[in-house]
Design a protein around this motif. Structure first.
Motif, PDB file in Angstrom:
ATOM      1  N   MET A 286       0.724  -1.011  -0.313  1.00 26.84           N
ATOM      2  CA  MET A 286       0.233   0.332   0.253  1.00 26.84           C
ATOM      3  C   MET A 286       0.782   1.412   0.161  1.00 26.84           C
ATOM      4  O   MET A 286       0.165   1.907  -0.508  1.00 26.84           O
ATOM      5  CB  MET A 286      -0.570   0.247   0.918  1.00 26.84           C
ATOM      6  N   LEU A 287       2.347   1.376   0.885  1.00 21.25           N
ATOM      7  CA  LEU A 287       2.817   2.149   0.905  1.00 21.25           C
ATOM      8  C   LEU A 287       3.127   2.611  -0.582  1.00 21.25           C
ATOM      9  O   LEU A 287       3.843   3.693  -1.649  1.00 21.25           O
ATOM     10  CB  LEU A 287       4.097   2.106   1.625  1.00 21.25           C
ATOM     11  N   LEU A 288       3.808   1.620  -1.561  1.00 24.84           N
ATOM     12  CA  LEU A 288       4.164   1.746  -2.985  1.00 24.84           C
ATOM     13  C   LEU A 288       3.185   2.192  -3.866  1.00 24.84           C
ATOM     14  O   LEU A 288       3.751   2.862  -4.533  1.00 24.84           O
ATOM     15  CB  LEU A 288       4.587   0.561  -3.365  1.00 24.84           C
ATOM     16  N   ARG A 289       2.446   1.837  -3.123  1.00 30.82           N
ATOM     17  CA  ARG A 289       0.925   2.957  -4.389  1.00 30.82           C
ATOM     18  C   ARG A 289       0.237   3.331  -4.566  1.00 30.82           C
ATOM     19  O   ARG A 289       0.580   4.593  -5.017  1.00 30.82           O
ATOM     20  CB  ARG A 289      -0.323   1.753  -4.151  1.00 30.82           C
ATOM     21  N   VAL A 290       0.823   4.450  -2.699  1.00 23.99           N
ATOM     22  CA  VAL A 290       0.045   5.453  -2.458  1.00 23.99           C
ATOM     23  C   VAL A 290       1.410   6.649  -3.369  1.00 23.99           C
ATOM     24  O   VAL A 290       1.028   7.782  -3.776  1.00 23.99           O
ATOM     25  CB  VAL A 290      -0.500   5.966  -0.768  1.00 23.99           C
ATOM     26  N   VAL A 291       2.298   6.096  -2.909  1.00 19.30           N
ATOM     27  CA  VAL A 291       3.605   7.025  -3.236  1.00 19.30           C
ATOM     28  C   VAL A 291       3.643   7.342  -4.660  1.00 19.30           C
ATOM     29  O   VAL A 291       4.284   8.276  -5.233  1.00 19.30           O
ATOM     30  CB  VAL A 291       4.620   7.210  -1.732  1.00 19.30           C
TER      31      VAL A 291
END
Length: 526
Positions: free
Chosen positions: A181-186
């Motif tokens: 999710m971190l990779l998706r949001v950023v």
């Protein structure tokens, strides 16, 4: 991602749902923690699928933060496994899961009412609350992971293996969950289908921990159920892919939706072929397979044994009645022996009567153990502790006996402790009688492949006579006559083999390499 692309995540979701059903079936055997954890894992994979489908991405924006509830699930499952293995949680640890659940619920509530505070449309772009919550979540994830590894290192045997599996599942969940999710949001990645391998691996690892909560034949059934499900899913996927490649007109499109495609595939005899292949593979992979044909053959064998089971039930009732009728007269005889002793009867005669009373009492006890076996309580036990207790019990009767025990530290067994103790006392006691307190008895224990345990009791006595070797474990067969210093009932070895076979193991006899007898107990892995 399209509906076809969502199929990539389907195996992970299907296994997670299967884990929920398995954990629910095990019930108290594993505690509620694993059930909750498996449910949260299935929920998270469902949310990833919703994120990637355009029609449901908006709904997923409000629900994704609830995935943080998994942290509480991992902690609760770890504490439940500790309790399952008889280990008490330290003071304060029982509140840790609720902290995890509270944090997950708070983040989920924030996402439900204010998703833009966390991320932008489509879960792309950080919102004002994203980085503070991500920092706290990262600290919590590292803390939980470190605590789980620490708890696994404090345990031994099956408890350590199960907790290590949960710790590995937690790391995979962090990778496929918060990390993705971190990779998706950023904005580094946009397609979460890359998390499928980690999600699938996490589901399999947790599945291994769930299966570890069961023992005996039930565990064998569960393991085979997982294997059959994986094989059936793989064959179905290959079959559908082959149909689409061979007949492009069947591929779902505007004219042929997914519903009609599934109906058309169901009309093709793929299921019959899949059943035949899975059953054939199962017979090669497992010693006692549970395929359709195999279960039918087992049903036929059970029908043949039904009459035998009824006869055994009648024998159990008869044994109870005989034991009651014999014990009462023995009690009266013992009371009269005391009266005769007070009256000055010859001590030698009284001791002879007492010896016969003790012999009759042993026979009644052996008869009850053989004809009315008690239920088994299987759990992980320390093999060395049981062996030491059995040696002490035998040496109380044979104090001059020389015994050596070669047991590696940390060797565990999944067994009923009292039953295994009875078996070892019988085998070591028989060996002590065989060597007549002048020889030596050696006991060895070792773990085999798959977690099975092998126990061997070897003596350097005269060995088993050839005429008895073929019927050694039959009831009422004994090599000791009535006038032997330790007359036997002929039920000890028959009872011992019955107890081991009820564990799913084996008990066999073989000549010792240097002369004497060797009895080998093999118990299946826990």
């Amino acid at each position: 991602m399209t509906a076809a692309g969502a199929l990539i995540l389907y195996p992970s979701w299907a296994i997670a749902v299967l884990l929920v059903a398995t954990a629910a079936r095990l019930g108290r055997a594993t505690g509620r923690g694993l059930l909750v954890l498996c449910s949260l894992l299935a929920m998270w994979i469902t949310l990833v699928i919703l994120i990637e489908l355009p029609a449901t991405c908006g709904l997923a924006e409000h629900l994704v933060p609830f995935g943080m509830l998994q942290a509480g699930g991992y902690v609760q499952a770890t504490l439940d496994l500790s309790a399952q293995h008889g280990l008490t949680a330290r003071r304060g640890q029982r509140w840790i899961p609720w902290l995890g659940y509270g944090w997950g619920a708070a983040c989920g509530g924030l996402g439900a009412v204010w998703p833009r505070g966390l991320y932008g449309p489509g879960l792309v772009g950080p919102g004002p609350a994203f980085w503070p919550i991500t920092g706290l979540a990262a600290i919590g994830a590292v803390t939980v992971a470190g605590w789980m590894v620490h708890e696994a290192r404090r345990r031994h045997g099956p408890a350590r293996r199960q907790m290590a599996m949960l710790a590995a599942g937690n790391l995979l969940a962090i990778t496929a969950g918060g990390g993705a999710m971190l990779l998706r949001v950023v904005g580094i990645v946009h397609d979460l289908r890359f998390t499928a391998p980690a999600s699938l691996a996490g589901a399999i690892v947790i599945g291994a921990a769930v299966v570890g909560g069961e023992v005996g034949p039930a565990r064998r059934m569960i393991v085979q159920t997982f294997a059959y499900a994986v094989m059936a899913a793989a064959i179905t996927a290959i079959g559908i892919t082959a149909l689409i490649v061979a007949l492009p007109a069947l591929a779902p499109g505007p004219a042929l939706g997914w519903t009609w495609f599934v109906v058309l595939v169901a009309a093709i005899p793929l299921d019959a072929v899949r059943t035949w292949i899975v059953d054939a593979a199962g017979r090669r992979l497992f010693a006692a397979p549970i395929g359709v044909r195999d279960l039918a053959e087992q049903a036929e064998r059970h029908e043949v044994r039904a009459d035998h089971a009824e006869r055994l039930a009648e024998l159990g009732a008869l044994v109870g009645a005989v034991a009651h009728e014999v014990r009462n007269p023995l009690g009266v005889i013992s009371a009269h022996v005391k009266l005769l002793e007070r009256a000055g009867a010859p001590a030698a005669s009284l001791e002879a009567v007492r010896a016969q009373v003790r012999r009759a009492s042993r026979f009644v006890d052996d008869l009850l153990a053989y004809g009315k076996p008690r239920p088994l309580a299987l759990k992980a036990i320390d093999a060395r502790a049981v062996i030491d207790e059995a040696i002490a019990a035998v040496k109380a009767v044979h104090p001059a006996l020389a015994v050596t025990a070669a047991v590696a530290p940390g060797v565990h067994a999944t067994a009923d402790r009292a039953a295994l103790l009875d078996v070892l006392v019988n085998l070591i006691g028989n060996a002590a009688i065989a060597v007549a307190d002048r020889g030596c008895v050696a006991i060895a224990a070792a773990e085999l492949a798959g977690g099975a345990l092998e126990l061997a009791v070897t003596d350097d006595g005269p060995g088993v006579p050839a005429e008895l070797a073929g019927r050694l474990f039959a009831p009422f067969v004994t090599g000791r006559g009535r006038d032997h210093a330790h007359p036997g009932t002929g039920l000890g070895l028959a009872t011992a083999r019955g107890l081991i076979e009820r564990h799913g193991g084996t008990l066999r006899h073989e000549p010792a390499p240097g002369g004497g007898a060797r009895f080998v107990v093999t118990l299946p892995g826990g």
